[in-house]
Every structure is written in C-alpha cells, then in structure tokens.
Motif scaffolding. Structure first.
Motif, mmCIF file in Angstrom:
data_model
loop_
_atom_site.group_PDB
_atom_site.id
_atom_site.type_symbol
_atom_site.label_atom_id
_atom_site.label_comp_id
_atom_site.label_asym_id
_atom_site.label_seq_id
_atom_site.Cartn_x
_atom_site.Cartn_y
_atom_site.Cartn_z
ATOM 1 N N ARG A 95 30.154 -22.320 11.745
ATOM 2 C CA ARG A 95 29.258 -22.674 10.639
ATOM 3 C C ARG A 95 27.874 -23.042 11.157
ATOM 4 O O ARG A 95 26.856 -22.648 10.592
ATOM 5 C CB ARG A 95 29.868 -23.835 9.850
ATOM 6 C CG ARG A 95 29.273 -24.024 8.453
ATOM 7 C CD ARG A 95 29.929 -25.209 7.755
ATOM 8 N NE ARG A 95 31.369 -25.063 7.690
ATOM 9 C CZ ARG A 95 31.997 -24.379 6.756
ATOM 10 N NH1 ARG A 95 31.306 -23.767 5.806
ATOM 11 N NH2 ARG A 95 33.322 -24.307 6.741
ATOM 12 N N ALA A 96 27.825 -23.773 12.276
ATOM 13 C CA ALA A 96 26.534 -24.167 12.856
ATOM 14 C C ALA A 96 25.763 -22.948 13.343
ATOM 15 O O ALA A 96 24.536 -22.857 13.168
ATOM 16 C CB ALA A 96 26.772 -25.150 14.011
ATOM 17 N N GLU A 110 24.368 -21.104 10.302
ATOM 18 C CA GLU A 110 23.234 -21.831 9.719
ATOM 19 C C GLU A 110 21.979 -21.650 10.562
ATOM 20 O O GLU A 110 20.872 -21.532 10.031
ATOM 21 C CB GLU A 110 23.581 -23.316 9.570
ATOM 22 C CG GLU A 110 24.592 -23.615 8.483
ATOM 23 C CD GLU A 110 24.143 -23.136 7.114
ATOM 24 O OE1 GLU A 110 22.940 -23.255 6.802
ATOM 25 O OE2 GLU A 110 24.993 -22.605 6.371
ATOM 26 N N ARG A 163 20.711 -18.243 9.806
ATOM 27 C CA ARG A 163 20.162 -18.208 8.450
ATOM 28 C C ARG A 163 18.761 -18.826 8.400
ATOM 29 O O ARG A 163 17.921 -18.435 7.588
ATOM 30 C CB ARG A 163 21.106 -18.949 7.508
ATOM 31 C CG ARG A 163 20.759 -18.850 6.036
ATOM 32 C CD ARG A 163 21.794 -19.569 5.187
ATOM 33 N NE ARG A 163 21.435 -19.569 3.787
ATOM 34 C CZ ARG A 163 21.682 -18.578 2.933
ATOM 35 N NH1 ARG A 163 22.310 -17.510 3.363
ATOM 36 N NH2 ARG A 163 21.317 -18.641 1.679
ATOM 37 N N ALA A 164 18.502 -19.783 9.290
ATOM 38 C CA ALA A 164 17.205 -20.465 9.293
ATOM 39 C C ALA A 164 16.094 -19.589 9.858
ATOM 40 O O ALA A 164 14.913 -19.852 9.640
ATOM 41 C CB ALA A 164 17.308 -21.763 10.098
ATOM 42 N N TYR A 223 24.331 -14.460 5.703
ATOM 43 C CA TYR A 223 24.803 -15.566 6.543
ATOM 44 C C TYR A 223 25.473 -16.683 5.743
ATOM 45 O O TYR A 223 25.557 -17.822 6.210
ATOM 46 C CB TYR A 223 23.657 -16.125 7.394
ATOM 47 C CG TYR A 223 23.094 -15.105 8.343
ATOM 48 C CD1 TYR A 223 23.834 -14.677 9.434
ATOM 49 C CD2 TYR A 223 21.845 -14.545 8.128
ATOM 50 C CE1 TYR A 223 23.334 -13.726 10.305
ATOM 51 C CE2 TYR A 223 21.333 -13.586 8.991
ATOM 52 C CZ TYR A 223 22.081 -13.180 10.069
ATOM 53 O OH TYR A 223 21.584 -12.233 10.929
ATOM 54 N N HIS A 224 25.957 -16.348 4.555
ATOM 55 C CA HIS A 224 26.727 -17.323 3.775
ATOM 56 C C HIS A 224 28.167 -16.838 3.694
ATOM 57 O O HIS A 224 28.420 -15.712 3.279
ATOM 58 C CB HIS A 224 26.143 -17.478 2.367
ATOM 59 C CG HIS A 224 26.982 -18.333 1.468
ATOM 60 N ND1 HIS A 224 27.079 -19.697 1.628
ATOM 61 C CD2 HIS A 224 27.789 -18.013 0.420
ATOM 62 C CE1 HIS A 224 27.890 -20.185 0.706
ATOM 63 N NE2 HIS A 224 28.332 -19.193 -0.032
#
Length: 301
Positions: free
Chosen positions: A8-9, A12, A15-16, A34-35
């Motif tokens: 998950r990290a 994220e 995704r950023a 990326y979800h």
C-alpha cells in the motif's frame, strides 16, 4: 484484505508522482490509477496503466487527426452504432493493464479468455504467500439440480460448519507441508517449482493482465453475467465500475446492447412473432428443444 502495508505504501508513493503528458487522458480513469479495489477476502484489482478514451474510439472509426471533429452527441451516437452493429476494431484502440490478485481456481477460469497479455507471479522463483480464499457461509452452496456447472441452495447448519472447517484445515495443512518441504533448515529442501504442486487451488496468485477494450467487453459480458460463478463475477463487477469511469459512452452502449440485452435464435424470433399475433405457441410446436424453450420462456415469460 488483499494489500499488505508495504504494498500500500509503495502504491501511494507511485500515485503521488505526476508527469505532464500530451496523450489523451480520461479523468475518470485517472482517479483509479494506483488504487486497489478489494475483492473477496484477500484479492484486489488495480489499474496500472491505460491508453485511450471514448474519443479515441471515434477517432479510430473516422480515422481523423484529432478529438474535435464531431460533437459529443455525435460521438455517443457513433459509439452506440458501432456497438449495435458489432464493430470491433475501433474498441481495440483502447487498452488497459490491470494488476489482479485472485485465487488460482479463478485464474484458471479467467485465463480461458486468450485475448490478453498475461504475466503471472512465479511459484518457481518466489515463495507463495499463506493466503487462501475461504468462502463466507452464504456462498457455500450445494450442487444445482438443473445445471451441472452451477450452484443450488446454500448449505446450512452442521454441514456448512463442517465444510468451512475442512477448507481452513486443509489449506493450513497443505501450506505447512509446503513450507516444510522448501525449508533448508537441516535439509537440502525441495525445489519451489516442485513443492508448489502440493498447494490447493484456493491459494492466491497475482498477475498483470493487459487487454484491449473490445476483448475486455467480451470478458465482462460473460463474467459479469448473473449466471457466472460468484468468485469470478465479483472481479468482473469491480472491473465494470472502473470501465464505466474510463469510457462512459462506450460502457453505456455495452451495458445497453450486451449486458442488458437478450439474443434470440431464428426459431425464437418466429415464435415471438406468432405469439404477438395472438397465436398460442407450445414447446412441441416451436421447433425448439426443451432446454431452448425453457430459456426462451425465461426471457419472455
């Protein structure tokens, strides 16, 4: 559920990151990138990448230079025409790449759709995770008495409890033996490519699955159908929600002309015309088999 904290990290962080682009972008799909959409008890579906949008379908159909050739209304009308008349090539101009985590027995059904590019997690090189699909009680069903590949009523009471206990115990025992076989603690250890054969079909695997929109619609037409096996249908339904945001006009046409439509044989059309004319039609006079007639009556009552 399906994603571990470190996964998950990583997602994220990806995704950023943002980059400028000149390519066609679907705002609805950008929200899915990326979800991870969680499915079943440990599974998920997430969009890794995509190409194209509704306008790309129309651009290919018209072989035009850009997006501003026609109005949105005309684009929607063209897409509905293409879907209605079973055109395929314009829809092939859009592609999607998904990362999917799913039970092995679901993957074996899924892979029968041979019109995609697939790369699966390797049990030869890596150690598989101790994650198994264990159905919730309401999805433990008896064999259907009318369909050899379907389910009947849900199991209840002691029988349901016994089946759940066996599923959990057998999965745990198989993985314990898998770990023991590959262990190199005081022994050589069996090769991973051999030890994995002892694992049950409800263990989870992962793959990247890339497919064009035309073939994705074919997959969804079959696997999002109410008659599809529950465990693959929930994946198809999750993908439907993604596609709906990616290409809303194309998905609306697909929903209307594929998911929400029925297909009649020539005999079915002839019988329907006779019925509309006021004639009473029976199975014996329809020219259909009992199975065909049953399916015809399910549609028209």
């Amino acid at each position: 559920m399906g994603l571990k904290d470190n996964d998950r990290a990583e997602i994220e962080a990806l995704r950023a990151e943002t980059r400028p682009t000149l390519r066609a972008v679907s705002e609805g799909m950008e929200a899915h990138l990326y979800h991870a959409h969680e499915v079943l008890d440990h599974g998920f579906v997430r969009v890794v990448d995509y190409m194209g949008d509704d306008a790309a379908i129309c651009q290919a159909a018209r072989v035009s230079y850009g997006r501003g050739t026609k109005s949105v209304q005309n684009d929607e009308g063209l897409i509905r025409y293409l879907m209605r008349h079973w055109h395929s090539t314009p829809f092939e101009m859009c592609e999607i790449k998904l990362h999917v985590k799913l039970p092995v027995f679901v993957a074996r059904q899924w892979i029968r759709h041979r019109t995609a590019n697939v790369n699966e997690y390797s049990g030869r090189y890596s150690i598989l995770d101790r994650e198994f699909y264990i159905p919730s009680a309401e999805h433990l069903a008896a064999q259907s008495v009318v369909n050899n590949q379907g389910r009947g009523e849900a199991l209840t009471g002691e029988e349901a409890a016994r089946v759940l206990d066996w599923l959990k115990a057998d999965s745990t025992r198989a993985y314990d033996h898998y770990e023991a076989m590959i262990s190199q603690d005081g022994q050589q250890g069996l090769a991973r490519e051999l030890a994995r054969m002892n694992l049950p079909a409800n263990i989870y695997t992962q793959w990247y699955w890339k497919v064009d929109l035309h073939n994705l619609f074919h997959f969804l037409r079959l696997r999002a159908d109410a008659h599809a096996q529950y465990e693959i249908r929930v994946y198809a339904e999750a993908i439907c929600e993604i596609v709906k945001d990616w290409v809303p006009a194309a998905y609306a046409a697909f929903e209307d002309y594929r998911l929400g439509s029925v297909q009649l044989s020539g005999k079915g059309v002839a019988c329907l015309k006779r019925m509309l004319a006021g004639e009473e039609v029976t199975q014996e006079g329809s020219g259909m088999s009992k199975g065909e007639w049953r399916e015809f009556r399910e549609v028209w009552g």
